[in-house]
Design a protein around this motif. Structure first.
Motif, short mmCIF file in Angstrom:
data_model
loop_
_atom_site.label_atom_id
_atom_site.label_comp_id
_atom_site.label_asym_id
_atom_site.label_seq_id
_atom_site.Cartn_x
_atom_site.Cartn_y
_atom_site.Cartn_z
N ALA A 77 0.81 -1.21 0.00
CA ALA A 77 0.00 0.00 0.00
C ALA A 77 0.85 1.27 0.00
O ALA A 77 0.42 2.31 -0.52
CB ALA A 77 -0.94 -0.01 1.21
N ASP A 78 2.05 1.21 0.54
CA ASP A 78 2.91 2.39 0.59
C ASP A 78 3.39 2.79 -0.80
O ASP A 78 3.52 3.98 -1.10
CB ASP A 78 4.11 2.14 1.50
N PHE A 79 3.66 1.82 -1.64
CA PHE A 79 4.16 2.10 -2.98
C PHE A 79 3.07 2.00 -4.05
O PHE A 79 3.24 2.51 -5.15
CB PHE A 79 5.29 1.13 -3.34
N GLY A 80 1.99 1.29 -3.74
CA GLY A 80 0.96 1.05 -4.75
C GLY A 80 1.38 0.01 -5.77
O GLY A 80 0.77 -0.12 -6.84
N LEU A 81 2.44 -0.75 -5.47
CA LEU A 81 2.96 -1.77 -6.37
C LEU A 81 2.77 -3.16 -5.77
O LEU A 81 2.67 -3.32 -4.55
CB LEU A 81 4.45 -1.54 -6.62
N TYR A 82 2.75 -4.16 -6.65
CA TYR A 82 2.59 -5.54 -6.20
C TYR A 82 3.95 -6.16 -5.96
O TYR A 82 4.88 -5.99 -6.74
CB TYR A 82 1.79 -6.34 -7.21
N GLN A 83 4.04 -6.88 -4.86
CA GLN A 83 5.31 -7.48 -4.45
C GLN A 83 5.45 -8.89 -4.99
O GLN A 83 4.48 -9.62 -5.16
CB GLN A 83 5.41 -7.51 -2.93
N GLY A 84 6.71 -9.26 -5.21
CA GLY A 84 7.05 -10.58 -5.69
C GLY A 84 8.13 -10.49 -6.73
O GLY A 84 8.39 -9.41 -7.28
N PRO A 85 8.80 -11.59 -7.04
CA PRO A 85 9.86 -11.58 -8.04
C PRO A 85 9.35 -11.17 -9.43
O PRO A 85 8.15 -11.02 -9.64
CB PRO A 85 10.37 -13.03 -8.02
N GLY B 17 13.25 1.39 -14.75
CA GLY B 17 14.13 0.56 -13.94
C GLY B 17 13.56 -0.83 -13.79
O GLY B 17 12.44 -1.13 -14.20
N TYR B 18 14.35 -1.69 -13.15
CA TYR B 18 14.02 -3.10 -13.03
C TYR B 18 13.11 -3.38 -11.83
O TYR B 18 12.03 -3.98 -11.98
CB TYR B 18 15.32 -3.88 -12.94
N PHE B 19 13.51 -2.97 -10.64
CA PHE B 19 12.69 -3.24 -9.46
C PHE B 19 13.05 -2.30 -8.32
O PHE B 19 14.14 -1.72 -8.28
CB PHE B 19 12.84 -4.70 -8.98
N VAL B 20 12.12 -2.17 -7.40
CA VAL B 20 12.35 -1.47 -6.14
C VAL B 20 12.65 -2.52 -5.08
O VAL B 20 11.92 -3.52 -4.95
CB VAL B 20 11.11 -0.64 -5.74
N HIS B 21 13.72 -2.32 -4.34
CA HIS B 21 14.13 -3.28 -3.31
C HIS B 21 13.10 -3.35 -2.18
O HIS B 21 12.44 -2.37 -1.85
CB HIS B 21 15.46 -2.85 -2.69
N GLY B 22 13.01 -4.55 -1.60
CA GLY B 22 12.25 -4.72 -0.38
C GLY B 22 13.09 -4.30 0.82
O GLY B 22 14.01 -3.49 0.70
N PRO C 238 16.61 -13.80 1.33
CA PRO C 238 15.88 -12.84 2.16
C PRO C 238 15.27 -11.70 1.34
O PRO C 238 15.90 -11.14 0.45
CB PRO C 238 16.95 -12.30 3.13
N HIS C 239 14.03 -11.36 1.67
CA HIS C 239 13.31 -10.19 1.16
C HIS C 239 12.97 -10.26 -0.33
O HIS C 239 12.50 -9.26 -0.88
CB HIS C 239 14.10 -8.91 1.45
N THR C 240 13.17 -11.41 -0.96
CA THR C 240 12.80 -11.49 -2.38
C THR C 240 11.29 -11.48 -2.56
O THR C 240 10.81 -11.10 -3.64
CB THR C 240 13.38 -12.76 -3.02
N ASP C 241 10.54 -11.86 -1.55
CA ASP C 241 9.08 -11.79 -1.66
C ASP C 241 8.58 -10.35 -1.60
O ASP C 241 7.41 -10.08 -1.89
CB ASP C 241 8.42 -12.61 -0.55
N GLU C 242 9.47 -9.40 -1.26
CA GLU C 242 9.08 -7.99 -1.12
C GLU C 242 9.48 -7.14 -2.33
O GLU C 242 9.17 -5.95 -2.37
CB GLU C 242 9.73 -7.40 0.13
N LEU C 243 10.17 -7.73 -3.30
CA LEU C 243 10.58 -6.97 -4.49
C LEU C 243 9.37 -6.43 -5.22
O LEU C 243 8.29 -7.06 -5.23
CB LEU C 243 11.39 -7.87 -5.43
N MET C 244 9.52 -5.29 -5.87
CA MET C 244 8.44 -4.70 -6.67
C MET C 244 8.99 -4.46 -8.06
O MET C 244 9.73 -3.50 -8.30
CB MET C 244 7.94 -3.41 -6.01
N CYS C 245 8.69 -5.40 -8.98
CA CYS C 245 9.37 -5.50 -10.27
C CYS C 245 8.55 -4.93 -11.41
O CYS C 245 7.31 -4.98 -11.40
CB CYS C 245 9.70 -6.96 -10.56
N LEU C 246 9.25 -4.42 -12.40
CA LEU C 246 8.60 -3.81 -13.56
C LEU C 246 7.70 -4.79 -14.30
O LEU C 246 6.52 -4.51 -14.52
CB LEU C 246 9.67 -3.26 -14.53
#
Length: 561
Positions: A230-238, A327-332, A266-274
């Motif tokens: 909700a903070d970014f408005g993006l969906y998380q996941g690889p 860009g490719y993704f936003v880090h978790g 670690p934290h790969t489930d939190e990535l927000m990818c293009l």
């Protein structure tokens, strides 16, 4: 799939034998439709009884009404011919096209065992045929991403029943109703919605649409509840392609993890990818169209609003105005939390263009600014620090034909006939260099079949295998020919054509393309992307075959500029 050294699949040698058979050989006694006996004699197997065409129109008929229920969709499939006036283009591009058809229908069309592939109870038996992922992989191959992409790329158009079965093979029934299978690769699920909407547009099958919309709505709701940041408005996941950790820099890759699977880090489930968020945008738009078509305007509006929100978030967090690309993704929540990784993600850029995330100006900039390796568009550019030209990362600087093909289609979509020709030619050359076979991935510098390097089970970098007879490598190539070269775009009004014809390729004819109750021969002349003249059955007309067409029709388009 990230299979590593996958178990040898029974029948793989038969697949190798099948690769040596050209499409013309398959069709030699079957006209435009394949019959089971021909396939069996050719050693292609796995099809059982190939269903006959239903409601087949008389040849030469005029515009008519599609059959009720299925929209006149064919049962079974036909294989259109591709003929170039230029002999060198025929040798390169045409031969790869034949190999792609053989890969899809001769090698990778298989029987969907009901106990494994029909959890939704919607696969059609007989024949129960569906498209598997490819050779070299262990069974079963009930993989959402492969199924949806193969149907979306080509299978639904060339073999509607097989395309539909392939889509249903990865759907199950939960308490709330139909839903895409809920496995541990949730980021794959929403591409199914795009494949399903495309299938409806091709066939006009409203019974399918009703079930597909229920599946889409339940799947999107599940993903929103679990994966929306909700903070970014993006969906998380690889990212879409990268179930292997070689597709990511450090972090999230880290030493001390003995696995190639992305979620083990670690934290790969939190990535927000293009790529993944572009697919969510496209899926919400498709769900909105489904709902509108089914007479549910309130639901349609809600899905469209969700799509707009994802697009705005992509613009805010992933667009790079200084570079004219994404860009490719936003880090978790790792050591680089909240920061944008600026690597080039081939699939993400392609989806941004093809799904309308990028407006027309941005789309042209994205395609024009993209880095190409000598043998094509790679998965992610540049090398991450732990990889190199000598040891390229499996999901990093290597050419996955499916990703490369999506980008090639994007080049056609923005009118870059030069880059489109490059994409088709480079993949065709890779196929020619690998015994006319479509492998999983190739070295981007040498063009050799190569599975690349990735952290293995012992925590060290291991060399992986590039698996043979990859279905989505073949359907990606078919996508470039059908949707790129000929500009095939199925809409509710009919089959629209907006071709991209590279200089020197014409004239070229796609003969016997199946479309609902009709077959269509399409001839392109000239060069470029602008339609200068068009005739349908010898009469001046818009480049459109109406959805209710029956019988055989010819379209001739002259291009220029």
């Amino acid at each position: 799939m990230d299979s590593g050294a996958a178990a040898e699949e029974p029948g793989r040698e038969a697949g190798r034998q099948a690769r040596r058979l050209t499409r013309r050989g398959v069709l030699g006694t079957a006209g435009t439709g394949i019959v089971a006996g021909t396939l069996a004699a050719a050693g292609l197997g796995g099809l059982g009884t190939v269903e006959a065409h239903a409601d087949s129109p008389a040849q030469g008929g005029g515009w008519g009404s599609p059959a009720s229920g299925t929209g006149g969709a064919r049962i079974g499939y036909t294989l259109p011919t591709l003929t170039f006036g230029d002999s060198s283009t025929q040798q390169l591009v045409g031969t790869a096209y034949e190999s792609a058809l053989t890969d899809l229908f001769g090698i990778n069309t298989a029987y969907a065992d009901p106990g494994t592939y029909d959890a939704a109870g919607l696969v059609t038996y007989p024949s129960g045929s569906f498209i598997r992922a490819g050779g070299g992989y262990p069974l079963p191959q009930r993989w959402t991403r492969d199924a949806a992409v193969n149907a979306w790329n080509a299978a639904s158009l060339l073999g509607p029943v097989i395309g539909r079965n392939t889509l249903w093979s990865v759907v199950e029934r939960a308490d709330a109703g139909l839903i895409v299978q809920q496995d541990n690769q949730w980021w794959d699920q929403v591409v199914w919605v795009l494949g399903a909407w495309n299938h409806y547009l091709i066939t006009g099958d409203r019974e399918f649409l009703a079930d597909a919309y229920a599946t889409a709505a339940h799947t999107l709701a599940a993903r929103k509840a679990k994966n929306l940041n909700a903070d970014f408005g993006l969906y998380q996941g690889p990212s879409f392609m990268n179930d292997g950790i070689a597709g990511y820099p450090a972090p999230p890759w880290t030493t001390g993890v003995d696995s190639s699977f992305v979620l083990d880090y670690p934290h790969t489930d939190e990535l927000m990818c293009l790529s993944t968020n572009c697919l969510y945008y496209g899926a919400y738009r498709a769900a909105g169209e489904m709902a509108q078509t089914l007479g549910q305007p309130a639901d349609a509006a809600a899905h469209r609003a969700a799509a707009r929100a994802v697009r705005e978030a992509i613009d805010t967090h992933l667009w790079r105005e200084d570079a004219g690309t994404y860009g490719y993704f936003v880090h978790g929540q790792d050591a680089s939390a909240g920061r944008l990784d600026t690597s080039q993600e081939g699939a993400g850029l392609a989806f941004a263009v093809l799904l309308g995330v990028a407006d027309a100006d941005r789309a042209r900039r994205v395609v024009g600014a993209a880095h190409w390796q000598p043998h094509g568009i790679v998965n992610v550019w540049p090398h991450f620090e732990r990889f190199s030209d000598d040891k390229p990362g499996r999901h990093n600087v290597l050419v996955w034909p499916m990703v490369h093909s999506m980008f090639g289609h994007a080049a056609a979509a923005v009118g870059r006939a030069d880059l489109f020709a490059r994409a088709v030619g480079e993949l065709a050359a890779l196929v020619r260099g690998s015994d006319n076979s479509f492998y999983e991935l190739y070295d981007s510098l040498s063009g050799a079949v190569d599975g690349g390097w990735q952290t293995g089970g012992d925590g060290t970098a291991s060399h992986f295998t590039s698996q043979p007879d990859q279905a989505w490598s073949a359907t990606g190539y078919l996508r470039m020919i059908l949707a790129g070269l000929f500009g095939v775009d199925c809409t509710e009004q009919g089959l629209r054509l907006s071709p991209t014809l590279p200089d020197g390729w014409g004239p070229v004819t796609l003969g016997g393309l199946p479309y609902r109750g009709a077959t269509v021969d399409i001839t392109l002349k000239g060069a470029g992307t602008r339609v200068r003249a068009c005739t349908v059955d010898g009469r001046r007309a818009a480049p459109l075959v109406p959805a209710g067409a029956t019988g055989h029709h010819t379209v001739e388009i002259t291009l220029g500029g």
